[in-house]
Design a protein around this motif. Structure first.
Motif, PDB file in Angstrom:
ATOM      1  N   HIS A   1       1.105  -1.091  -0.075  1.00  0.00           N
ATOM      2  CA  HIS A   1       0.098   0.148   0.301  1.00  0.00           C
ATOM      3  C   HIS A   1       0.553   1.184   0.034  1.00  0.00           C
ATOM      4  CE1 HIS A   1       1.065  -0.621   3.925  1.00  0.00           C
ATOM      5  NE2 HIS A   1       0.768   0.332   4.312  1.00  0.00           N
ATOM      6  N   GLY A   2       0.334   1.966  -0.491  1.00  0.00           N
ATOM      7  CA  GLY A   2       0.986   4.128  -0.315  1.00  0.00           C
ATOM      8  C   GLY A   2      -0.194   4.965  -0.061  1.00  0.00           C
ATOM      9  N   VAL A   3       1.010   5.879  -0.579  1.00  0.00           N
ATOM     10  CA  VAL A   3      -0.546   7.025  -1.286  1.00  0.00           C
ATOM     11  C   VAL A   3       0.668   7.490  -1.800  1.00  0.00           C
ATOM     12  CG1 VAL A   3      -0.433   9.574  -0.269  1.00  0.00           C
ATOM     13  CG2 VAL A   3      -0.081   7.626   1.573  1.00  0.00           C
ATOM     14  N   SER A   4      -0.881   8.027  -2.661  1.00  0.00           N
ATOM     15  CA  SER A   4      -0.634   8.534  -4.248  1.00  0.00           C
ATOM     16  C   SER A   4       0.020   9.889  -3.938  1.00  0.00           C
ATOM     17  CB  SER A   4      -1.647   9.388  -4.947  1.00  0.00           C
ATOM     18  OG  SER A   4      -2.582   8.883  -4.620  1.00  0.00           O
ATOM     19  N   ARG A   5       1.037  10.322  -4.282  1.00  0.00           N
ATOM     20  CA  ARG A   5       1.691  11.962  -4.681  1.00  0.00           C
ATOM     21  C   ARG A   5       0.670  12.695  -4.678  1.00  0.00           C
ATOM     22  NH1 ARG A   5       7.072  13.546  -6.035  1.00  0.00           N
ATOM     23  NH2 ARG A   5       7.607  10.874  -6.733  1.00  0.00           N
ATOM     24  N   VAL A   6       1.010  14.021  -3.882  1.00  0.00           N
ATOM     25  CA  VAL A   6      -0.286  15.240  -3.647  1.00  0.00           C
ATOM     26  C   VAL A   6       0.543  16.108  -4.723  1.00  0.00           C
ATOM     27  CG1 VAL A   6      -0.055  16.888  -2.313  1.00  0.00           C
ATOM     28  CG2 VAL A   6      -0.888  14.452  -1.727  1.00  0.00           C
ATOM     29  N   ARG A   7       0.007  16.230  -5.423  1.00  0.00           N
ATOM     30  CA  ARG A   7       0.525  17.712  -6.569  1.00  0.00           C
ATOM     31  C   ARG A   7      -0.405  18.738  -6.377  1.00  0.00           C
ATOM     32  NH1 ARG A   7       3.738  15.528  -9.762  1.00  0.00           N
ATOM     33  NH2 ARG A   7       4.161  13.317  -9.898  1.00  0.00           N
ATOM     34  N   GLY A   8       0.316  19.794  -5.982  1.00  0.00           N
ATOM     35  CA  GLY A   8      -0.673  21.366  -6.364  1.00  0.00           C
ATOM     36  C   GLY A   8      -0.221  22.110  -4.850  1.00  0.00           C
ATOM     37  N   THR A   9      -1.252  22.736  -4.123  1.00  0.00           N
ATOM     38  CA  THR A   9      -1.175  23.296  -2.996  1.00  0.00           C
ATOM     39  C   THR A   9       0.569  23.463  -2.359  1.00  0.00           C
ATOM     40  OG1 THR A   9      -1.750  24.215  -0.724  1.00  0.00           O
ATOM     41  CG2 THR A   9      -2.008  21.898  -0.466  1.00  0.00           C
ATOM     42  N   GLN A  10       1.071  24.338  -2.194  1.00  0.00           N
ATOM     43  CA  GLN A  10       2.589  24.513  -1.007  1.00  0.00           C
ATOM     44  C   GLN A  10       1.642  24.231   0.605  1.00  0.00           C
ATOM     45  OE1 GLN A  10       5.361  26.157  -2.815  1.00  0.00           O
ATOM     46  NE2 GLN A  10       6.364  24.482  -3.961  1.00  0.00           N
ATOM     47  N   ASP A  11       0.470  24.912   1.015  1.00  0.00           N
ATOM     48  CA  ASP A  11      -0.071  24.935   2.167  1.00  0.00           C
ATOM     49  C   ASP A  11       0.064  24.840   2.892  1.00  0.00           C
ATOM     50  OD1 ASP A  11      -1.624  26.365   4.056  1.00  0.00           O
ATOM     51  OD2 ASP A  11      -2.745  27.813   3.185  1.00  0.00           O
ATOM     52  N   PRO A  12       0.413  24.091   4.030  1.00  0.00           N
ATOM     53  CA  PRO A  12      -0.337  23.307   4.904  1.00  0.00           C
ATOM     54  C   PRO A  12      -1.534  22.746   5.287  1.00  0.00           C
ATOM     55  CG  PRO A  12       2.287  23.747   6.014  1.00  0.00           C
ATOM     56  CD  PRO A  12       1.193  24.676   4.721  1.00  0.00           C
ATOM     57  N   ARG A  13      -2.003  24.069   5.430  1.00  0.00           N
ATOM     58  CA  ARG A  13      -3.680  24.075   6.149  1.00  0.00           C
ATOM     59  C   ARG A  13      -4.360  23.894   4.715  1.00  0.00           C
ATOM     60  NH1 ARG A  13      -4.203  30.031   8.180  1.00  0.00           N
ATOM     61  NH2 ARG A  13      -2.589  29.772   5.364  1.00  0.00           N
ATOM     62  N   GLU A  14      -3.830  23.680   3.232  1.00  0.00           N
ATOM     63  CA  GLU A  14      -4.597  22.691   2.513  1.00  0.00           C
ATOM     64  C   GLU A  14      -4.284  21.368   1.674  1.00  0.00           C
ATOM     65  OE1 GLU A  14      -4.150  25.967  -0.625  1.00  0.00           O
ATOM     66  OE2 GLU A  14      -5.879  27.247   0.139  1.00  0.00           O
ATOM     67  N   GLY A  15      -3.568  20.950   2.510  1.00  0.00           N
ATOM     68  CA  GLY A  15      -2.572  19.495   2.488  1.00  0.00           C
ATOM     69  C   GLY A  15      -3.323  18.375   2.777  1.00  0.00           C
ATOM     70  N   ARG A  16      -3.093  17.342   2.862  1.00  0.00           N
ATOM     71  CA  ARG A  16      -3.756  15.997   2.877  1.00  0.00           C
ATOM     72  C   ARG A  16      -3.298  15.929   4.730  1.00  0.00           C
ATOM     73  NH1 ARG A  16      -1.995  10.213   3.684  1.00  0.00           N
ATOM     74  NH2 ARG A  16      -2.976   9.239   3.600  1.00  0.00           N
ATOM     75  N   LEU A  17      -3.806  15.616   5.560  1.00  0.00           N
ATOM     76  CA  LEU A  17      -3.226  15.738   6.772  1.00  0.00           C
ATOM     77  C   LEU A  17      -4.338  14.837   7.654  1.00  0.00           C
ATOM     78  CD1 LEU A  17      -2.122  16.724   9.774  1.00  0.00           C
ATOM     79  CD2 LEU A  17      -4.442  18.184  10.229  1.00  0.00           C
ATOM     80  N   VAL A  18      -3.528  13.503   8.229  1.00  0.00           N
ATOM     81  CA  VAL A  18      -4.023  12.461   8.283  1.00  0.00           C
ATOM     82  C   VAL A  18      -3.198  11.689   9.833  1.00  0.00           C
ATOM     83  CG1 VAL A  18      -4.653  11.270   6.023  1.00  0.00           C
ATOM     84  CG2 VAL A  18      -2.402  10.511   6.834  1.00  0.00           C
ATOM     85  N   LEU A  19      -4.407  11.355   9.987  1.00  0.00           N
ATOM     86  CA  LEU A  19      -3.874  10.391  11.846  1.00  0.00           C
ATOM     87  C   LEU A  19      -3.390   9.388  11.291  1.00  0.00           C
ATOM     88  CD1 LEU A  19      -6.397  12.415  14.101  1.00  0.00           C
ATOM     89  CD2 LEU A  19      -3.495  12.201  14.657  1.00  0.00           C
ATOM     90  N   HIS A  20      -2.621   8.453  11.750  1.00  0.00           N
ATOM     91  CA  HIS A  20      -1.779   7.012  11.022  1.00  0.00           C
ATOM     92  C   HIS A  20      -2.087   6.415  12.076  1.00  0.00           C
ATOM     93  CE1 HIS A  20       1.876   7.646  10.016  1.00  0.00           C
ATOM     94  NE2 HIS A  20       1.343   9.232   9.652  1.00  0.00           N
ATOM     95  N   GLY A  21      -1.871   4.914  12.102  1.00  0.00           N
ATOM     96  CA  GLY A  21      -0.631   3.720  13.589  1.00  0.00           C
ATOM     97  C   GLY A  21      -1.578   2.647  12.496  1.00  0.00           C
TER      98      GLY A  21
END
Length: 388
Positions: free
Chosen positions: A253-273
């Motif tokens: 499994h993986g996470v597909s590359r994010v393209r577009g924003t450089q603003d952390p508030r507009e990016g992908r934010l996740v909790l994981h474990g």
């Protein structure tokens, strides 16, 4: 039951006294949890009246849980193997908003340089990982993190049969961040991703991408008249706000590359474990010694018979409902990632060949179900649920 190479491994706590519905004593569990940095949450007794928040939380978890899809065909009558579970609106709305608000507040003014903004590790492994991450426990308030863990642990116990979890990470993905395909074999039987992403429309990518189990046995299901495209090879789960994704971390499994924003508030934010170290526990009228005594002989017999079964690997979690008269009313499958080991000799007890692998699963599940269904418990004042 953790079935490896056709044999059973006794889970920690199987022979220990169970208190408050846990497979081991709270003190022992807490000691083990502290050593590994995990949290342990005993289940409340069915007869006890929990707090209003606990009852609301339990109702919320039940409401969003989805039924696992059956992956092995209609002939598998005993259990449904499922590698992926998705639950929307997982957390109570207020908690989800507070967690997200804590992140937004710290990034509200990019010109401020307080110490809380320097909590992030830029994790870069060439061609494998590229993201920002930080331990969630140190990032959020103690109260909010405790509620978050309570919700995740309640789900793990009620839906997966897991009483522990590893400490959660908080990860942020902006333009160029990704995780390439990998497997998390050592961490636990289930991985989780809880999205706090607010604006998934501000970027492309960022989906949790999981290889379909059928691809790992590609030639067994190969069809020369059918094409194969991306959707036939991978499951993708978009990072929708307050969506919980739980999956078998053994599968690439993986996470597909994010393209577009450089603003952390507009990016992908996740909790994981990861959910970790599944152990037996019970709720209800029967006492500890009674549950242990009735199950010991049965589990011993299951172990002996499974040594003669086709070799397989994976997690099986079962909840047994025992009536007041001591009889077993039902067996419910919570987790099933059991997979026959490819290439191993597959024979039934009478020496007959077993094919396809789903038949090997059937033999194993039949042994477990038939033995557990015949266990006779002493009479009690009420019903009891036992999770193995």
């Amino acid at each position: 039951l953790d079935i490896v190479a056709g044999m059973t491994r006794r889970l920690p706590g199987l022979r220990r006294a169970a208190r408050s519905g846990a497979g081991r004593s709270p003190r022992t569990a807490a000691t083990s949890a502290a050593r590994w940095g995990w949290r342990y949450r005993p289940r409340p007794c069915l007869r006890a009246i929990g707090s209003e928040r606990d009852r609301d939380l339990g109702e919320k978890v039940d409401e969003v849980a989805q039924t696992p899809e059956q992956e092995d065909g209609d002939d598998d009558l005993w259990s449904k193997r499922a590698h992926l579970h998705v639950s929307d609106d997982f957390l109570p709305a207020g908690l989800a908003e507070r967690l997200r608000g804590s992140f937004d507040e710290r990034f509200a003014d990019p010109k401020q340089g307080g110490p809380e903004r320097f909590a992030w590790d830029y994790w870069h492994v060439p061609d494998q990982y590229n993201l920002l991450r930080t331990p969630a426990k140190a990032y959020f308030s103690e109260e909010d993190y405790r509620e978050l863990e309570d919700a995740l642990l309640a789900y793990g116990q009620d839906k997966l049969g897991c009483s522990r979890m590893t400490p959660a990470w908080l990860s942020c993905y902006v333009d160029g961040c990704y995780q390439n395909f990998h497997a998390d074999n050592p961490h636990g039987p289930w991985a989780f991703v809880l999205s706090l992403t607010r604006s998934a429309d501000r970027f492309e990518g960022g989906a949790t991408t999981i290889m379909k189990p059928s691809v790992l046995e590609y030639w067994r299901s190969y069809d020369s008249f059918k094409g194969c495209e991306f959707g036939d090879v991978f499951d993708t789960v978009a990072p929708q706000f307050n969506r919980l994704t739980v999956f078998d971390p053994r599968i690439p499994h993986g996470v597909s590359r994010v393209r577009g924003t450089q603003d952390p508030r507009e990016g992908r934010l996740v909790l994981h474990g990861w959910y970790a170290d599944p152990t037996p526990f019970f709720d209800g009228a029967l006492d500890e010694d009674t549950v242990q005594g009735a199950l010991s002989e049965c589990l011993e017999k299951i172990g002996e018979e499974l040594q003669q079964m086709p070799p397989a690997i994976g997690m099986l979690s079962i909840r047994i409902k025992v009536l007041e008269d001591g009889s077993v009313e039902s067996l419910d499958w919570l987790s099933d990632t059991l997979v026959p080991i490819p290439g191993a000799p597959v024979l039934a007890l009478d020496g007959a060949s077993v094919e396809p692998p789903e038949d090997a699963r059937q033999l194993i599940l039949e042994v477990i179900v038939e033995n557990l269904a015949e266990v006779a418990f002493p009479k009690a004042d009420g019903a009891t649920e036992i999770t193995i």
